[in-house]
Enzyme design. Structure first.
Site, PDB file in Angstrom:
ATOM      1  CB  SER A 265      -0.910   0.011   1.218  1.00 27.41           C
ATOM      2  OG  SER A 265      -0.145   0.252   2.382  1.00 27.41           O
ATOM      3  CE  LYS A 266      -0.118   8.586  -0.422  1.00 25.36           C
ATOM      4  NZ  LYS A 266       0.918   8.828   0.558  1.00 25.36           N
ATOM      5  NE  ARG A 267      -0.292   4.844   6.787  1.00 24.30           N
ATOM      6  CZ  ARG A 267      -0.775   5.202   7.959  1.00 24.30           C
ATOM      7  NH1 ARG A 267      -2.062   5.173   8.167  1.00 24.30           N
ATOM      8  NH2 ARG A 267       0.018   5.567   8.945  1.00 24.30           N
ATOM      9  N   GLY A 269       5.275   2.261   1.270  1.00 21.12           N
ATOM     10  CA  GLY A 269       6.312   2.865   0.463  1.00 21.12           C
ATOM     11  C   GLY A 269       6.888   4.090   1.138  1.00 21.12           C
ATOM     12  CG  ASP A 270       4.729   7.675   1.244  1.00 19.60           C
ATOM     13  OD1 ASP A 270       5.362   7.485   0.195  1.00 19.60           O
ATOM     14  OD2 ASP A 270       3.658   8.291   1.300  1.00 19.60           O
TER      15      ASP A 270
END
Length: 510
Positions: A265-267, A269-270
């Site tokens: 999910s996006k989180r 990666g960050d």
RNA sequence: GGCCCAUUCGUCUAUCGGUUAGGACGCAAGAUUUUCAUUCUUGAAAGAGGAGUCCGACUCUCCUAUGGGCUACCA
């Protein structure tokens, strides 16, 4: 049975396309190209609630950056246009009604709120609520209401949906190109909504089957999250009487987080310092997310890395151009289990592609970086520098840190290198070296090396001591290419000036 | 909870009944190097557990465990 290969990538514009979606698109593309088939891009925007402006443009730009070409669909048109489901809305109701008439579907008048209440109630009793054969006759549906009642409700403007009438206790046998035979009993399935009056739009299931049929899709290659709805889709083909032209299905394993479980999910990666999106993304809310392109990845490397996440050629080859992927790809070598995304491997792939870039290609990527730092040089110079440093770079964005000293004199000196070399006799030796360098008339790398090495030998100095002290003066740190690469590039005057800088600005360390 | 899918080194994976279980990333050591890298060599590192079937199972079957997905008028 020869059938023209037609595949589709059908994302919904609810946000930026993530790398799992890119991989799905890639596999579809590889499959299409390998079979001389057609790659369709269809936008599935049947959820008016979750539509995100800009997402569609992002999807198309991402595919383009990756080199995934669309033959037919949104942006390019084609014989089955339009390819945006919101622009095909009038098509779907007819098919939903056809199913109602045939007894495969029915009207349901319960509101979303009523259903929520029923779900909650079931939950408190420790049961799961399923809208299926067991409950549908107790609810407000066209199965129990009189024809008149149904008609008046609709005409009066009551909201309704059309639901699929899932058969009770039937075995659905399915074939998946990756997993083989799969079977499910229909009693475990529920009556999915096919069409909703509220926004006059179909749900995914109906739109998907109708469009795949109309667009003559031969192979559906999609993520594993769709496997649970495969029986519904099979039944839908059967209900429409389209079994003869039903596409083949292949459900791809999911891309998982690097650690722990779950879909990427996006989180993640960050948090873990790697992008999950191909391109930088700015949401309408102002939120942003990293992208592979802006982080300095080469699209070829990105694609190569993604292709090998869930597929392998069965040989030991790891580096593949798009053409080689097209040639070698095959669905039966796609693995069945989810693949954990590994940032280090992505780095390695990119470094491999960096090393293989030609001088000219590198200069094209490098010049904008130089300009961004206010450096204007000829292509010849840019090519030269990029080429001698490319082996050290993992990302194109590394190039600046790796090469800035070619253009800018050091303004500070790295502590580690200073402590190691700016002491003892080294400052005096550097002073001597300065006078030697000042007398050289041909400042080419070869000639300078010849003179300096002869001098070092004559004096009996340590090669490492001398060269690293010089490195401190010219680079300011303990890194970089051979020193003569630097001296010849920056020239005699600049070389002497940087030596003077060190001599006057840094006190020797004792 | 129910349904479905999966399970080989830390990670990505090869193996389609008989192998010293191979490769890659990462990691460690060494070599090369004026530094940093690159490159090269070497090393550590795996068949979830239990029953079967078979002369023989990582490979086939079943059970268990674990992981994942789905379970919306989202896709």
């Amino acid at each position: 049975m020869e059938r023209a290969v037609r595949v589709r990538f059908a994302p919904s514009p609810t946000g930026p396309l993530h790398i799992g979606g890119v991989r799905t698109a890639l596999y579809n593309y590889l499959f299409a190209r390998q079979h001389g088939g057609v790659m369709i891009l269809r936008i599935e925007d049947t959820d008016s609630q979750r539509f995100v402006p800009g997402a569609e443009a992002y999807i198309m730009e991402s595919l383009q950056w990756c080199g995934i070409e669309i033959d037919e669909g949104v942006g390019v048109g084609g014989p089955h246009a339009p390819y945006r489901q919101s622009e095909r809305r009038e098509i779907y109701l007819k098919y939903a009604l056809q199913l109602v008439e045939a007894g495969w579907a029915y009207y349901a008048f319960d509101t979303a709120e009523e259903l929520d209440v029923m779900r909650k109630q079931a939950e408190t009793k420790g049961e799961a609520f399923a809208y299926n054969y067991a409950v549908r006759t107790q609810l407000a549906t066209s199965l129990v209401l009189s024809t008149e009642e149904v008609k008046t409700r609709i005409e009066r403007g009551d909201q309704w949906v059309i639901r699929f009438r899932m058969p009770e206790n039937e075995l659905v046998e399915m074939k998946d190109l990756i997993r083989g035979h799969v079977e499910v009993n229909t009693s475990t399935l529920d009556d999915k909504v096919l069409y909703k009056s509220a926004d006059a739009l179909p749900t995914y299931h109906l739109a998907n089957i109708v469009d795949d049929h109309l667009m003559e899709v031969s192979h559906v290659i999609r993520g594993e999250e769709w496997l649970p709805s495969l029986p519904l889709h099979y039944l839908l083909y059967k209900a429409f009487g389209w079994e003869a032209t039903q596409p083949e299905f292949a459900h791809l394993p999911l891309l998982l987080k690097p650690t722990g479980g779950g879909k990427l999910s996006k989180r993640d990666g960050d948090k873990m310092g790697f992008p999950v999106f191909p391109l930088f993304w700015t949401a309408p809310t102002g939120e942003t997310a990293h992208g592979y392109r802006e982080d300095g990845y080469l699209p070829e490397a990105f694609i190569n890395m993604l292709a090998l996440l869930g597929w392998n050629p069965g040989t030991e080859q790891e580096l593949f151009s798009m053409d080689e992927l097209i040639e070698n790809f095959s669905l039966d070598r796609v693995s069945k289990s989810g693949a954990r995304f590994q940032p280090e491997k992505a780095h390695w792939f990119n470094a491999q592609y960096m090393h293989r870039k030609t001088e000219a290609e590198l200069a094209t990527l490098y010049q904008p970086i130089l300009r961004a730092h206010g450096i204007e040089v000829t292509d010849v110079a840019a090519r030269h520098v990029a080429n001698i440093m490319k082996e050290r770079a993992t990302f194109i964005t590394d190039l600046w840190d790796l090469t800035s000293f070619f253009f800018l004199a050091p303004t500070e000196y790295e502590e580690k290198q200073s402590k190691k070399y700016w002491k003892g006799a080294n400052p005096d030796i550097l002073r001597e070296l300065r006078t030697v360098l000042a007398t050289i008339t041909d400042f080419s790398a070869e000639h300078t090396e010849q003179i300096v090495h002869a001098w070092i030998e004559e004096k009996g100095y340590g090669m490492g001591q001398v060269m690293n002290t010089l490195r401190l003066a010219l680079v300011g740190a303990g890194k970089g290419p051979g020193m003569y690469e630097v001296t010849s590039f920056i020239g005699q005057a600049e070389t002497l000036r940087r030596i003077d800088n060190l001599l006057t600005n840094l006190k020797p360390i004792e």
